[in-house]
Scaffold this motif. Structure first.
Motif, short mmCIF file in Angstrom:
data_model
loop_
_atom_site.label_atom_id
_atom_site.label_comp_id
_atom_site.label_asym_id
_atom_site.label_seq_id
_atom_site.Cartn_x
_atom_site.Cartn_y
_atom_site.Cartn_z
N ARG A 93 0.83 -1.21 0.00
CA ARG A 93 0.00 0.00 0.00
C ARG A 93 0.87 1.27 0.00
NH1 ARG A 93 -5.48 -0.75 1.27
NH2 ARG A 93 -5.62 1.38 2.04
N TYR B 30 -9.19 -14.31 2.05
CA TYR B 30 -10.04 -14.52 0.88
C TYR B 30 -10.17 -16.01 0.63
CZ TYR B 30 -6.29 -15.93 -2.32
OH TYR B 30 -5.27 -16.62 -2.92
N SER C 124 0.33 -15.66 -8.03
CA SER C 124 -0.48 -14.49 -8.33
C SER C 124 -0.16 -13.94 -9.71
CB SER C 124 -0.23 -13.37 -7.30
OG SER C 124 -0.79 -13.68 -6.04
N ILE D 51 -4.54 -8.23 -10.84
CA ILE D 51 -5.10 -7.97 -9.51
C ILE D 51 -5.75 -6.59 -9.39
CG2 ILE D 51 -4.46 -7.56 -7.10
CD1 ILE D 51 -2.60 -9.97 -7.28
N PRO D 52 -5.10 -5.50 -9.84
CA PRO D 52 -5.72 -4.19 -9.63
C PRO D 52 -7.11 -4.08 -10.24
CG PRO D 52 -3.42 -3.93 -10.23
CD PRO D 52 -3.74 -5.38 -10.42
N GLU E 171 -9.24 -6.47 -10.86
CA GLU E 171 -10.22 -7.29 -10.14
C GLU E 171 -10.61 -6.64 -8.81
OE1 GLU E 171 -10.48 -11.74 -11.33
OE2 GLU E 171 -8.68 -11.47 -10.09
N LEU E 172 -9.62 -6.15 -8.07
CA LEU E 172 -9.93 -5.53 -6.79
C LEU E 172 -10.74 -4.25 -6.96
CD1 LEU E 172 -6.65 -6.03 -4.72
CD2 LEU E 172 -8.70 -7.45 -4.79
N LYS F 270 -13.14 -3.80 -8.80
CA LYS F 270 -14.55 -4.15 -8.91
C LYS F 270 -15.20 -4.34 -7.54
CE LYS F 270 -13.99 -6.61 -13.32
NZ LYS F 270 -14.12 -7.92 -14.00
N GLY F 271 -14.36 -4.43 -6.49
CA GLY F 271 -14.87 -4.57 -5.13
C GLY F 271 -15.42 -5.95 -4.82
N GLY G 291 -13.14 -8.96 -5.10
CA GLY G 291 -12.08 -9.90 -4.75
C GLY G 291 -11.38 -10.56 -5.92
N PHE G 292 -10.44 -11.46 -5.57
CA PHE G 292 -9.61 -12.17 -6.55
C PHE G 292 -10.42 -13.26 -7.26
CE2 PHE G 292 -6.59 -11.34 -2.94
CZ PHE G 292 -5.84 -10.37 -3.57
N SER H 93 -6.98 -13.60 -11.20
CA SER H 93 -5.60 -13.29 -10.81
C SER H 93 -4.99 -14.32 -9.88
CB SER H 93 -5.56 -11.91 -10.14
OG SER H 93 -6.49 -11.84 -9.07
#
Length: 338
Positions: free
Chosen positions: A95, A113, A171, A176-177, A179-180, A182-183, A185-186, A189
Motif C-alpha cells: 500500500r 479470501y 499471483s 489484480i488491480p 479485479e480488486l 470491482k470490489g 475480490g480475486f 488473478s
C-alpha cells in the motif's frame, strides 16, 4: 508424522513418508486418500503413526523410494481453501508503494479470501500462465484442519490443526488491480496453488511450532539464486488460531479445510526489509522487491516471472534437513488453443 499423496485420479493415494523423506508406503487398509484420513482422524491417526514408526525403524517391507515428482499436493483438491494475509508488513509495503495509507483495522482484523480448491497442482508441476499477467510466486505456510465449529476462539482453533505444509500461492499481478477495483475480490488473478510434497503433523516441527506460528526461515530460490529467507515466526501479526477463528466467525469448516498464512514477510529492523544481496532476509514474492524499488527509485526494475523461470520453496530444520520437501516449479506458457 509426514504424509503425502501419490498422483492417482482426483484425490490421489495416501502415503506415509519417512522423516528423512527417503521412503514411503501406501496404507489402503487405513485410508485410501488424505481426505479419508482427515474425515476419520481419531481412528486413522494412531494407525498412521504406527506405520510411520515402522518406517523409522526400517521395518516396513512395503516401503518404496519417495519421489516428489510423482506426488500431487498433499490434498490434490480440498473442500475449502482460504488464504490470509497474516504478515501485515507485506500489506503495508504494497500500500505504501502506491501512496495509500494502511487502515488501523488491518492490525486487529485479519484479511482473508477464499480461493479455488478444486484442482491444486503438484509440488513439481509447472506454473502454467500467460506472462502478460505478471506471474509471481508467493511463499507461504498453510495448515489443514479437522472439523471446526462456528464461533470457535483462537486458542481452541489451534487444537483443530492436523497438518502443516508450504504453499506457492501464485499471483498474476497485472490482473489484480482490475479485479480488486470491482470490489469483489480475486478470481482470474489467482491460478492454481501448489503445496509442498509432504504435510506434517505439528509435533514434527518440535520447538519450531510455537503459539500457532512456525519459527523457521522460509527459503525461496529463484533461478538458482537465493531470493528470500524470512523468519516465518516473526512479524506474523495473526497466528493460525486467529486466522481459523476469523474464518469460522459465521460458519463451520469441515475436515480438510486449508488456511494459508499469506506471503511471509519480515521488516528486518527497517521499514521495508532488504534483499539477501544487501545482507537482508529478502522477500517471499517478487512484488515486495518491486515495491521497494518503486519506493526507492520511483519505478520497479525487477521483472515478473517468464517462461523457463524456476522457483524453489523449502524449509529446513535445525540440522539442515528438509521438513516438507521442496516446491520446485517452472513457468510454462499455456498451450495455444486451435
Amino acid at each position: 508424522m509426514k504424509l503425502a499423496s501419490l498422483k492417482d485420479g482426483r484425490d490421489g493415494r495416501l502415503l506415509v513418508v519417512s522423516r528423512d523423506l527417503q521412503w514411503a508406503v501406501e496404507v489402503p487398509e487405513i485410508a485410501l486418500t488424505m481426505q479419508a484420513a482427515l474425515d476419520n482422524w481419531s481412528d486413522c491417526e494412531p494407525a498412521l503413526r504406527a506405520v510411520a514408526a515402522q518406517l523409522e525403524q526400517g521395518d516396513c517391507s512395503q516401503a518404496r523410494a519417495f519421489d516428489p515428482q510423482v506426488c500431487s499436493s498433499p490434498l490434490p483438491r480440498a473442500y475449502h481453501w482460504a488464504d490470509g494475509s497474516a504478515y501485515v508488513n507485506h500489506v503495508e509495503l504494497v500500500r505504501r508503494a502506491r501512496g495509500a495509507e494502511l487502515p488501523d483495522s488491518f492490525w486487529s482484523d485479519p484479511l482473508i479470501y477464499q480461493g479455488g480448491s478444486d484442482c491444486f497442482v503438484g509440488p513439481c508441476d509447472p506454473i502454467v500462465a500467460d506472462p502478460a499477467g505478471g506471474i509471481d510466486f508467493e511463499a507461504e505456510i498453510a495448515v489443514i484442519t479437522g472439523d471446526v465449529a462456528m464461533g470457535v476462539d483462537s486458542l481452541q482453533a489451534l487444537d483443530s490443526v492436523r497438518l502443516l505444509m508450504l504453499v506457492n500461492d501464485v499471483s498474476l499481478r497485472q490482473l489484480i488491480p482490475g479485479e480488486l477495483a470491482k470490489g469483489f475480490g480475486f478470481y482470474q488473478s489467482k491460478p492454481a496453488s501448489a503445496f509442498s510434497p509432504v504435510a506434517v503433523t505439528p509435533d514434527e516441527l518440535a520447538g519450531a511450532w510455537q503459539g500457532g506460528r512456525v519459527c523457521r526461515p522460509l527459503l525461496s530460490t529463484l533461478n538458482a539464486q537465493p531470493f528470500g529467507r524470512p523468519q516465518a515466526g516473526e512479524d506474523m501479526t495473526f497466528h493460525f488460531g486467529q486466522l481459523i477463528a476469523h474464518a469460522c466467525r459465521t460458519r463451520e469448516m469441515g475436515a480438510g479445510a486449508i488456511i494459508g498464512s499469506g506471503t511471509v514477510s519480515n521488516k528486518q529492523g527497517t521499514a521495508h526489509g532488504s534483499a539477501i544481496a544487501d545482507g537482508g532476509r529478502g522477500y517471499s514474492c517478487i512484488a515486495e522487491l518491486r515495491m521497494i524499488e518503486t519506493i526507492r527509485d520511483g519505478q520497479p526494475a525487477t521483472a515478473f516471472m517468464q517462461p523457463g523461470d524456476q522457483i524453489r520453496i523449502e524449509m529446513l530444520d535445525q540440522t539442515g534437513a528438509s521438513i516438507f520437501g521442496a516446491i520446485e516449479q517452472t513457468v510454462q506458457p499455456p498451450a495455444r488453443s486451435g
